[in-house]
Design a protein around this motif. Structure first.
Motif, mmCIF file in Angstrom:
data_model
loop_
_atom_site.group_PDB
_atom_site.id
_atom_site.type_symbol
_atom_site.label_atom_id
_atom_site.label_comp_id
_atom_site.label_asym_id
_atom_site.label_seq_id
_atom_site.Cartn_x
_atom_site.Cartn_y
_atom_site.Cartn_z
ATOM 1 N N VAL A 163 35.420 41.974 46.958
ATOM 2 C CA VAL A 163 34.650 42.078 48.200
ATOM 3 C C VAL A 163 35.387 41.481 49.390
ATOM 4 C CG1 VAL A 163 32.573 41.167 49.329
ATOM 5 C CG2 VAL A 163 32.429 42.105 47.024
ATOM 6 N N LYS A 164 35.341 42.215 50.477
ATOM 7 C CA LYS A 164 35.696 41.691 51.801
ATOM 8 C C LYS A 164 34.359 41.436 52.473
ATOM 9 C CE LYS A 164 40.170 42.429 51.508
ATOM 10 N NZ LYS A 164 40.738 41.531 50.550
ATOM 11 N N VAL A 165 34.143 40.252 53.000
ATOM 12 C CA VAL A 165 32.828 39.818 53.468
ATOM 13 C C VAL A 165 32.282 40.662 54.623
ATOM 14 C CG1 VAL A 165 31.549 37.892 54.490
ATOM 15 C CG2 VAL A 165 33.163 37.468 52.630
ATOM 16 N N ASP A 166 33.096 40.950 55.616
ATOM 17 C CA ASP A 166 32.603 41.669 56.793
ATOM 18 C C ASP A 166 32.037 43.037 56.421
ATOM 19 O OD1 ASP A 166 33.229 39.620 58.542
ATOM 20 O OD2 ASP A 166 35.219 40.421 58.992
ATOM 21 N N ASN A 173 29.173 26.589 50.565
ATOM 22 C CA ASN A 173 29.535 25.886 51.796
ATOM 23 C C ASN A 173 30.994 26.052 52.217
ATOM 24 O OD1 ASN A 173 27.096 24.771 52.920
ATOM 25 N ND2 ASN A 173 27.012 23.488 51.086
ATOM 26 N N THR A 174 31.677 27.068 51.695
ATOM 27 C CA THR A 174 32.989 27.409 52.230
ATOM 28 C C THR A 174 32.763 28.532 53.247
ATOM 29 O OG1 THR A 174 33.391 28.946 50.411
ATOM 30 C CG2 THR A 174 34.263 26.709 50.169
ATOM 31 N N SER A 175 33.706 28.769 54.114
ATOM 32 C CA SER A 175 33.465 29.681 55.236
ATOM 33 C C SER A 175 33.102 31.099 54.805
ATOM 34 C CB SER A 175 34.667 29.698 56.186
ATOM 35 O OG SER A 175 35.818 30.153 55.511
ATOM 36 N N GLY A 176 33.875 31.714 53.913
ATOM 37 C CA GLY A 176 33.581 33.078 53.483
ATOM 38 C C GLY A 176 32.264 33.184 52.735
ATOM 39 N N CYS A 177 32.001 32.217 51.876
ATOM 40 C CA CYS A 177 30.763 32.236 51.088
ATOM 41 C C CYS A 177 29.547 32.018 51.977
ATOM 42 C CB CYS A 177 30.832 31.192 49.982
ATOM 43 S SG CYS A 177 32.159 31.541 48.796
ATOM 44 N N GLU A 202 25.744 44.931 54.301
ATOM 45 C CA GLU A 202 25.217 46.199 54.817
ATOM 46 C C GLU A 202 25.550 47.352 53.862
ATOM 47 O OE1 GLU A 202 25.716 43.399 58.224
ATOM 48 O OE2 GLU A 202 26.992 43.986 56.559
ATOM 49 N N GLU A 203 26.747 47.329 53.301
ATOM 50 C CA GLU A 203 27.160 48.373 52.362
ATOM 51 C C GLU A 203 26.309 48.321 51.081
ATOM 52 O OE1 GLU A 203 31.185 49.866 50.011
ATOM 53 O OE2 GLU A 203 31.371 48.319 51.547
ATOM 54 N N VAL A 204 26.038 47.115 50.600
ATOM 55 C CA VAL A 204 25.204 46.951 49.408
ATOM 56 C C VAL A 204 23.776 47.420 49.707
ATOM 57 C CG1 VAL A 204 24.256 45.310 47.730
ATOM 58 C CG2 VAL A 204 26.632 45.068 48.514
ATOM 59 N N LEU A 205 23.268 47.080 50.881
ATOM 60 C CA LEU A 205 21.931 47.521 51.282
ATOM 61 C C LEU A 205 21.847 49.046 51.285
ATOM 62 C CD1 LEU A 205 19.060 47.149 52.356
ATOM 63 C CD2 LEU A 205 20.060 46.933 54.658
ATOM 64 N N LYS A 260 29.375 32.841 55.213
ATOM 65 C CA LYS A 260 29.221 34.067 56.000
ATOM 66 C C LYS A 260 28.543 35.156 55.167
ATOM 67 C CE LYS A 260 31.964 37.084 58.970
ATOM 68 N NZ LYS A 260 33.302 37.377 59.488
ATOM 69 N N GLU A 261 28.944 35.283 53.905
ATOM 70 C CA GLU A 261 28.366 36.288 53.028
ATOM 71 C C GLU A 261 26.886 36.000 52.750
ATOM 72 O OE1 GLU A 261 29.603 38.600 48.938
ATOM 73 O OE2 GLU A 261 30.129 36.483 49.097
ATOM 74 N N ALA A 262 26.562 34.753 52.455
ATOM 75 C CA ALA A 262 25.174 34.374 52.173
ATOM 76 C C ALA A 262 24.281 34.624 53.387
ATOM 77 C CB ALA A 262 25.103 32.911 51.750
ATOM 78 N N ILE A 263 24.769 34.269 54.560
ATOM 79 C CA ILE A 263 23.995 34.474 55.790
ATOM 80 C C ILE A 263 23.784 35.969 56.041
ATOM 81 C CG2 ILE A 263 24.104 34.246 58.309
ATOM 82 C CD1 ILE A 263 25.344 31.430 57.797
ATOM 83 N N ALA A 264 24.784 36.789 55.738
ATOM 84 C CA ALA A 264 24.653 38.241 55.917
ATOM 85 C C ALA A 264 23.587 38.805 54.980
ATOM 86 C CB ALA A 264 25.994 38.930 55.688
ATOM 87 N N PHE A 265 23.614 38.427 53.711
ATOM 88 C CA PHE A 265 22.582 38.891 52.775
ATOM 89 C C PHE A 265 21.205 38.387 53.211
ATOM 90 C CE2 PHE A 265 25.931 39.889 49.593
ATOM 91 C CZ PHE A 265 25.446 41.114 49.153
ATOM 92 N N ASN A 266 21.149 37.131 53.606
ATOM 93 C CA ASN A 266 19.875 36.542 54.016
ATOM 94 C C ASN A 266 19.293 37.262 55.238
ATOM 95 O OD1 ASN A 266 18.045 34.313 53.316
ATOM 96 N ND2 ASN A 266 18.459 33.622 55.399
#
Length: 157
Positions: free
Chosen positions: A140-143, A43-47, A147-150, A49-55
């Motif tokens: 890791v930089k979130v942005d 529930n912190t901003s970077g975490c 996609e890079e991991v995918l 954003k990262e979770a939503i991107a993976f999801n």
């Protein structure tokens, strides 16, 4: 801080409590690829954003025969809240003992605004079907990261 395991080495085994009062272990992913990402705090901003991107990419990860697992030192209750709030469709592991985090080299001393504290380095490990570390992103930089991991998961046999 412990050293991150090397590419080509066996992924350290683990068994963690997870959201929903269950457990998750490396063995649960046998025969599949695993995008194992470590995040500092739910529930912190970077975490978030990262979770939503993976999801958001979970269908593409599934098509690449790759599971996603997020891990932090947050208690299960915080993981449950984080997962529900953001409608996350993958498991979140809780390592309050830091044993697994240390085995993966992501728990150690950090510094922010001149203050030193113990915490998690945002990192991702891609594990192949045989339980071998195929790729590591140590800082890791979130942005664009999910996609890079995918892409890396899609390139793995």
């Amino acid at each position: 801080m412990a050293k991150i395991p090397e590419v080509g080495s066996k992924a350290p085994p683990f068994r963690l409590k997870r959201d929903g009062d269950g457990e998750v272990s490396l063995g649960d992913f046998k025969g599949r690829k695993l995008a194992l990402y470590f995040y500092p705090k739910a529930n912190t901003s970077g975490c978030t954003k990262e979770a939503i991107a993976f999801n958001g990419l979970r269908a593409a990860f599934a098509a690449a025969d790759t599971d996603i697992l997020g891990v932090s030192a947050d208690p299960v209750k915080a993981q449950d809240s984080f997962k529900a709030k953001h409608d996350l469709a993958f498991p979140l592991g809780s390592d309050e003992t830091h044993e697994m985090l240390e085995a993966y080299g992501v728990w150690g001393e950090k510094s922010m605004y001149g203050r030193k504290f113990m915490g998690i380095t945002r990192a991702t490990v891609l594990i192949d079907r045989d339980g071998t570390i195929a790729r590591i992103w140590p800082k890791v930089k979130v942005d664009g990261h999910a996609e890079e991991v995918l892409k890396a998961a899609q390139d793995l046999p």
